[in-house]
Motif scaffolding. Structure first.
Motif, PDB file in Angstrom:
ATOM      1  N   ILE A 134       0.808  -1.223   0.000  1.00  0.00           N
ATOM      2  CA  ILE A 134       0.000   0.000   0.000  1.00  0.00           C
ATOM      3  C   ILE A 134       0.846   1.282   0.000  1.00  0.00           C
ATOM      4  O   ILE A 134       0.305   2.381   0.004  1.00  0.00           O
ATOM      5  N   LYS A 135       2.172   1.147  -0.003  1.00  0.00           N
ATOM      6  CA  LYS A 135       3.019   2.341   0.084  1.00  0.00           C
ATOM      7  C   LYS A 135       2.909   3.186  -1.186  1.00  0.00           C
ATOM      8  O   LYS A 135       2.452   2.677  -2.236  1.00  0.00           O
ATOM      9  N   LYS A 136       3.288   4.511  -1.097  1.00  0.00           N
ATOM     10  CA  LYS A 136       3.951   4.986   0.092  1.00  0.00           C
ATOM     11  C   LYS A 136       2.951   5.358   1.171  1.00  0.00           C
ATOM     12  O   LYS A 136       1.834   5.787   0.880  1.00  0.00           O
ATOM     13  N   ILE A 137       3.378   5.218   2.432  1.00  0.00           N
ATOM     14  CA  ILE A 137       2.485   5.394   3.561  1.00  0.00           C
ATOM     15  C   ILE A 137       2.171   6.876   3.746  1.00  0.00           C
ATOM     16  O   ILE A 137       3.052   7.737   3.676  1.00  0.00           O
ATOM     17  N   THR A 138       0.883   7.138   3.995  1.00  0.00           N
ATOM     18  CA  THR A 138       0.420   8.525   4.142  1.00  0.00           C
ATOM     19  C   THR A 138      -0.317   8.768   5.452  1.00  0.00           C
ATOM     20  O   THR A 138      -0.705   9.909   5.723  1.00  0.00           O
ATOM     21  N   GLY A 139      -0.518   7.727   6.262  1.00  0.00           N
ATOM     22  CA  GLY A 139      -1.233   7.929   7.515  1.00  0.00           C
ATOM     23  C   GLY A 139      -1.017   6.792   8.481  1.00  0.00           C
ATOM     24  O   GLY A 139      -0.761   5.649   8.082  1.00  0.00           O
ATOM     25  N   LEU A 140      -1.087   7.096   9.772  1.00  0.00           N
ATOM     26  CA  LEU A 140      -0.967   6.100  10.836  1.00  0.00           C
ATOM     27  C   LEU A 140      -2.108   6.270  11.828  1.00  0.00           C
ATOM     28  O   LEU A 140      -2.553   7.392  12.102  1.00  0.00           O
ATOM     29  N   SER A 141      -2.560   5.144  12.357  1.00  0.00           N
ATOM     30  CA  SER A 141      -3.540   5.138  13.436  1.00  0.00           C
ATOM     31  C   SER A 141      -2.937   4.372  14.603  1.00  0.00           C
ATOM     32  O   SER A 141      -2.482   3.237  14.432  1.00  0.00           O
ATOM     33  N   LEU A 142      -2.919   4.987  15.799  1.00  0.00           N
ATOM     34  CA  LEU A 142      -2.243   4.424  16.962  1.00  0.00           C
ATOM     35  C   LEU A 142      -3.133   4.522  18.189  1.00  0.00           C
ATOM     36  O   LEU A 142      -3.912   5.474  18.334  1.00  0.00           O
ATOM     37  N   ILE A 143      -3.010   3.550  19.089  1.00  0.00           N
ATOM     38  CA  ILE A 143      -3.737   3.556  20.357  1.00  0.00           C
ATOM     39  C   ILE A 143      -2.742   3.841  21.474  1.00  0.00           C
ATOM     40  O   ILE A 143      -1.704   3.182  21.581  1.00  0.00           O
ATOM     41  N   TRP A 144      -3.052   4.844  22.303  1.00  0.00           N
ATOM     42  CA  TRP A 144      -2.190   5.182  23.430  1.00  0.00           C
ATOM     43  C   TRP A 144      -2.368   4.140  24.528  1.00  0.00           C
ATOM     44  O   TRP A 144      -3.466   3.922  25.034  1.00  0.00           O
ATOM     45  N   ASP A 145      -1.271   3.486  24.926  1.00  0.00           N
ATOM     46  CA  ASP A 145      -1.308   2.423  25.921  1.00  0.00           C
ATOM     47  C   ASP A 145      -0.501   2.793  27.165  1.00  0.00           C
ATOM     48  O   ASP A 145      -0.110   1.916  27.935  1.00  0.00           O
ATOM     49  N   GLY A 146      -0.254   4.087  27.333  1.00  0.00           N
ATOM     50  CA  GLY A 146       0.440   4.533  28.543  1.00  0.00           C
ATOM     51  C   GLY A 146      -0.509   4.646  29.718  1.00  0.00           C
ATOM     52  O   GLY A 146      -1.715   4.396  29.604  1.00  0.00           O
ATOM     53  N   ALA A 147       0.027   5.047  30.869  1.00  0.00           N
ATOM     54  CA  ALA A 147      -0.769   5.087  32.101  1.00  0.00           C
ATOM     55  C   ALA A 147      -1.456   6.431  32.320  1.00  0.00           C
ATOM     56  O   ALA A 147      -2.406   6.509  33.103  1.00  0.00           O
ATOM     57  N   ASP A 148      -0.983   7.497  31.660  1.00  0.00           N
ATOM     58  CA  ASP A 148      -1.471   8.845  31.938  1.00  0.00           C
ATOM     59  C   ASP A 148      -2.230   9.430  30.752  1.00  0.00           C
ATOM     60  O   ASP A 148      -2.027   9.045  29.600  1.00  0.00           O
ATOM     61  N   ALA A 149      -3.090  10.396  31.055  1.00  0.00           N
ATOM     62  CA  ALA A 149      -3.640  11.242  29.997  1.00  0.00           C
ATOM     63  C   ALA A 149      -2.518  12.162  29.521  1.00  0.00           C
ATOM     64  O   ALA A 149      -1.766  12.715  30.336  1.00  0.00           O
ATOM     65  N   VAL A 150      -2.384  12.322  28.201  1.00  0.00           N
ATOM     66  CA  VAL A 150      -1.219  13.029  27.678  1.00  0.00           C
ATOM     67  C   VAL A 150      -1.602  14.048  26.612  1.00  0.00           C
ATOM     68  O   VAL A 150      -2.679  13.986  26.003  1.00  0.00           O
TER      69      VAL A 150
END
Length: 262
Positions: A134-150
């Motif tokens: 599917i490249k070239k890549i134009t977007g990412l979707s990520l889930i925050w898995d840390g302990a704090d609101a950031v």
């Protein structure tokens, strides 16, 4: 109107379609980035009814889905197992309910009833997609898995959006970019959420994360990496925050999303 001996000129064929998949009687496929189909699934379920009343009763088992309406005897057991191919509804859920009603044979005022249900949720499979496809890549979707609101600020303001405020654990962020502008390494600064003053985030800095988007990071290379930890770059730099989970990628030739719809 045509005249004998003449032929109307042929119209040109238009080749502006992209194949997204095919479906037949014996199978189907979806191309990279194409959502999974709404096909049904084999389901096996059953129920068991036991009567132990000391009073004579007229007992009936009813299951509308299976077209069952069956009387059973006193102190009897009825067990049923069924296999079916079901087409889920719009919410991809199949439900089956069994009702049992009883009325006294000698005393009609003596009644009781019971009901139980089973629900099967179909999870649409993720179609395997490689980053290279599917490249070239134009977007990412990520889930925050840390302990704090950031609060998050991208190092390159040409990433869109370049700022995210009050991202809670479990939240998803999605951003787009043009590698011609940003290069292959996207960096972000992550701070504990504490609002902003004069458009500057003021929370304590937790660290930085980096994402390599040229498809040469073997740990962020397609659907096989869905849900894996990201943020430490292609070289697995321990100094970077690796507290993100991959949730999807978009490119010039397709995309994929990891988590199933809820």
């Amino acid at each position: 109107k045509s005249t004998k001996g003449t032929t109307a000129p042929a119209l040109p064929l238009i080749s502006d379609w992209l194949l997204g998949g095919m479906k037949g009687v014996n199978g189907e496929f979806g191309c990279p980035g194409t959502p999974a189909s709404t096909a049904g699934a084999d389901v096996r379920f059953g129920f068991k009814v036991i009567t132990n009343s000391t009073e004579p009763l007229n007992i009936v088992i009813t299951d509308d889905n299976l077209d069952i309406s069956k009387p059973i005897l006193l102190n009897d057991t009825y067990e049923f197992v069924h296999e079916a191919f079901v087409f889920p509804g719009a919410d991809d859920t199949y439900s089956n309910t069994v009702d049992v009603t009883a009325v006294g044979s000698l005393n009609a005022s003596l009644t009781c009833s019971a009901s139980d249900s089973v629900e099967v949720k179909r999870i649409k499979p993720v179609i395997p997609v490689k980053c290279e496809e599917i490249k070239k890549i134009t977007g990412l979707s990520l889930i925050w898995d840390g302990a704090d609101a950031v609060d998050i600020e991208m190092s390159d303001t040409r990433v869109s959006p370049s700022r995210f405020e009050n991202v809670m654990p479990g939240d998803t962020i999605t951003f787009t970019f043009d590698q011609a502008d940003t290069g292959n390494n996207l960096e972000m600064t992550i701070r504990v959420h504490d609002g902003e003053i004069d458009n500057v985030f003021g929370g304590t800095e937790l660290g930085m994360s980096e994402f390599h988007v040229s498809c040469s990071d073997s740990e962020m290379n397609g659907t096989e990496d869905c849900g894996t930890r990201q943020g430490d770059g292609r070289d697995d730099d321990p100094a970077l925050l690796n507290d993100w989970l991959l949730d999807g990628m978009a490119g010039e030739n397709g995309s994929f999303i990891c988590k199933p719809p809820v």
